[in-house]
Design a protein around this motif. Structure first.
Motif, short mmCIF file in Angstrom:
data_model
loop_
_atom_site.label_atom_id
_atom_site.label_comp_id
_atom_site.label_asym_id
_atom_site.label_seq_id
_atom_site.Cartn_x
_atom_site.Cartn_y
_atom_site.Cartn_z
N GLY A 159 20.79 -52.41 -54.92
CA GLY A 159 21.31 -51.05 -54.81
C GLY A 159 20.29 -50.01 -54.41
O GLY A 159 20.55 -48.80 -54.52
N VAL A 160 19.13 -50.44 -53.90
CA VAL A 160 18.08 -49.49 -53.54
C VAL A 160 18.34 -48.92 -52.15
O VAL A 160 18.69 -49.65 -51.21
CB VAL A 160 16.70 -50.18 -53.56
N GLY A 161 18.19 -47.61 -52.03
CA GLY A 161 18.37 -46.95 -50.74
C GLY A 161 18.16 -45.46 -50.87
O GLY A 161 17.80 -44.95 -51.94
N ALA A 162 18.36 -44.76 -49.77
CA ALA A 162 18.20 -43.31 -49.76
C ALA A 162 19.12 -42.70 -48.72
O ALA A 162 19.31 -43.26 -47.64
CB ALA A 162 16.75 -42.92 -49.47
N ILE A 163 19.70 -41.56 -49.09
CA ILE A 163 20.51 -40.77 -48.16
C ILE A 163 19.82 -39.43 -47.99
O ILE A 163 19.60 -38.70 -48.97
CB ILE A 163 21.94 -40.60 -48.67
N ALA A 164 19.44 -39.13 -46.75
CA ALA A 164 18.67 -37.93 -46.46
C ALA A 164 19.49 -36.96 -45.62
O ALA A 164 20.23 -37.37 -44.73
CB ALA A 164 17.39 -38.31 -45.71
N ASN A 165 19.34 -35.68 -45.90
CA ASN A 165 20.07 -34.64 -45.19
C ASN A 165 19.11 -33.69 -44.50
O ASN A 165 18.11 -33.26 -45.09
CB ASN A 165 20.95 -33.87 -46.16
N MET A 166 19.41 -33.37 -43.25
CA MET A 166 18.61 -32.41 -42.50
C MET A 166 18.97 -31.01 -42.92
O MET A 166 20.00 -30.46 -42.53
CB MET A 166 18.87 -32.59 -40.99
N CYS A 167 18.12 -30.44 -43.77
CA CYS A 167 18.35 -29.07 -44.20
C CYS A 167 17.53 -28.13 -43.30
O CYS A 167 17.37 -28.40 -42.12
CB CYS A 167 18.01 -28.93 -45.68
N SER A 168 16.99 -27.06 -43.83
CA SER A 168 16.34 -26.05 -42.99
C SER A 168 15.78 -24.96 -43.88
O SER A 168 16.17 -24.84 -45.05
CB SER A 168 17.39 -25.45 -42.03
N VAL A 169 14.89 -24.17 -43.31
CA VAL A 169 14.52 -22.94 -44.03
C VAL A 169 15.75 -22.10 -44.29
O VAL A 169 15.81 -21.33 -45.26
CB VAL A 169 13.46 -22.12 -43.26
N HIS A 170 16.77 -22.27 -43.44
CA HIS A 170 18.01 -21.52 -43.63
C HIS A 170 18.88 -22.10 -44.75
O HIS A 170 19.96 -21.57 -45.03
CB HIS A 170 18.79 -21.44 -42.32
N GLY A 171 18.42 -23.16 -45.38
CA GLY A 171 19.01 -23.60 -46.64
C GLY A 171 18.34 -22.96 -47.83
O GLY A 171 18.75 -23.17 -48.97
N HIS A 172 17.30 -22.16 -47.57
CA HIS A 172 16.54 -21.48 -48.62
C HIS A 172 16.73 -19.97 -48.58
O HIS A 172 16.55 -19.29 -49.59
CB HIS A 172 15.05 -21.81 -48.50
N TYR A 173 17.01 -19.42 -47.41
CA TYR A 173 17.23 -17.99 -47.28
C TYR A 173 18.16 -17.74 -46.10
O TYR A 173 18.54 -18.68 -45.39
CB TYR A 173 15.90 -17.23 -47.11
N ALA A 174 18.51 -16.49 -45.88
CA ALA A 174 19.44 -16.15 -44.79
C ALA A 174 18.81 -15.14 -43.85
O ALA A 174 18.04 -14.28 -44.25
CB ALA A 174 20.74 -15.58 -45.37
N THR A 175 19.18 -15.28 -42.57
CA THR A 175 18.87 -14.29 -41.57
C THR A 175 20.17 -13.86 -40.89
O THR A 175 21.24 -14.38 -41.22
CB THR A 175 17.88 -14.84 -40.51
N THR A 176 20.09 -12.94 -39.97
CA THR A 176 21.31 -12.43 -39.35
C THR A 176 21.83 -13.37 -38.27
O THR A 176 21.09 -14.17 -37.69
CB THR A 176 21.06 -11.05 -38.71
N ASP A 177 23.12 -13.29 -38.03
CA ASP A 177 23.79 -13.90 -36.88
C ASP A 177 23.88 -15.42 -36.92
O ASP A 177 24.16 -16.05 -35.90
CB ASP A 177 23.12 -13.47 -35.56
N LYS A 178 23.68 -16.03 -38.10
CA LYS A 178 23.76 -17.50 -38.21
C LYS A 178 24.55 -17.90 -39.46
O LYS A 178 24.22 -18.87 -40.13
CB LYS A 178 22.35 -18.10 -38.28
#
Length: 287
Positions: A159-178
């Motif tokens: 049962g060993v494995g890993a599921i990885a997700n492509m996050c972003s700096v935009h998963g930590h804060y917000a900017t305009t228009d996105k």
């Protein structure tokens, strides 16, 4: 505004770009699914994992791009195998089919949810069709891929494995228009933690958050932002994108891919529910 002297070309992938690690699970009998494998970070991650000996099944709607990824993997002399499977990530049947196909290649142990897109617009003007399309690809699809893959990973001998997700700096804060992109990336943080909560230790969940990466998606975003703000593409990169960063250069797709390699490896066994933040100091410093 177009700057004819400003080069926005994404770098070509070469064998020397990739981190290779000694890991008991990095061999062709074990399989990784990588979404968005036809270009950019997804392509680089697919080749990087194949360079570490894994059998990699790349999922993308762009069949020609997947074929090119296969050619690049061959040119890099990878020790593993790459298979491209044309996949509409917004169609549940397609997602289930590509995950099942990956499990037929060996023991499915790794997933990298990387497929992404972008739309630049303010919230009042944001088309809901674009919001739905973006969140379907970047949030719903990773959940569906995870849902389909977890049973296969649990069915391996340990049962060993890993599921990885492509996050972003935009998963930590917000900017305009996105707004849609930011919503999706914040949602992936939650999905990552949920995977860790249900993974019982053997199946890990982690995310990767980076700043601005020179990919085809980013080139399009630079052009759109320049048009939206009435400034040059150079000004977008130097002032808007890297203005707050301490490292004044964009990351390459291979540099991001190497974070996925490390995160999937035995060296990251305590990375579970957490995020690899490589952003040049963008998120946690300010003037």
């Amino acid at each position: 505004m177009r700057d004819s002297e400003f080069d926005l070309t994404a770098p070509e992938l070469t064998e020397d770009d990739f981190l290779t690690l000694d890991d008991p699970y990095f061999d062709p009998e074990n399989v990784a699914v990588v979404t968005g494998a036809a270009s950019g970070i997804g392509r680089a991650t697919a080749v990087a994992l194949a360079a570490n000996g894994l059998t990699v099944v790349g999922a993308d709607i762009d069949a020609d791009g997947l074929a090119e990824t296969g050619d690049i993997a061959d040119d890099c002399g990878v020790s593993g195998v790459f298979h491209g499977v044309e996949t509409d990530l917004t169609a549940d049947d397609d997602v289930e089919a590509v995950v099942d196909a990956a499990a037929e290649e060996g023991d499915l142990r790794f997933v990298a949810n990387i497929a992404g897109m972008q739309h630049i617009s303010s919230i009042p003007e944001f088309p809901m069709t674009e919001y739905d399309r973006l969140t379907d690809v970047m949030l719903r699809a990773p959940f569906k891929v995870t849902q389909a893959a977890m049973a296969h990973i649990r069915d391996t001998d340990d049962g060993v494995g890993a599921i990885a997700n492509m996050c972003s700096v935009h998963g930590h804060y917000a900017t305009t228009d996105k707004a849609a992109y930011i919503t999706a990336k914040h949602g992936l943080v939650g999905l990552t933690r949920a995977i860790a909560a249900e993974g019982a230790g053997a199946l890990r969940g982690f995310s990767v958050s980076v700043g601005y990466v020179l990919t085809p998606l980013m080139v399009d975003q630079i052009e759109d932002t320049a048009a939206e703000r009435g400034i040059s593409e150079r000004e977008v990169v130097e002032n808007v994108m890297l203005g707050q960063a301490r490292t004044k250069e964009m990351m390459t797709p291979a540099e991001v891919a190497n974070l996925f390699v490390f995160g999937c490896s035995r060296h990251a066994k305590h990375l579970n529910g957490g995020d690899l933040l490589f952003d040049g100091g963008y998120t946690n410093t300010y003037e």
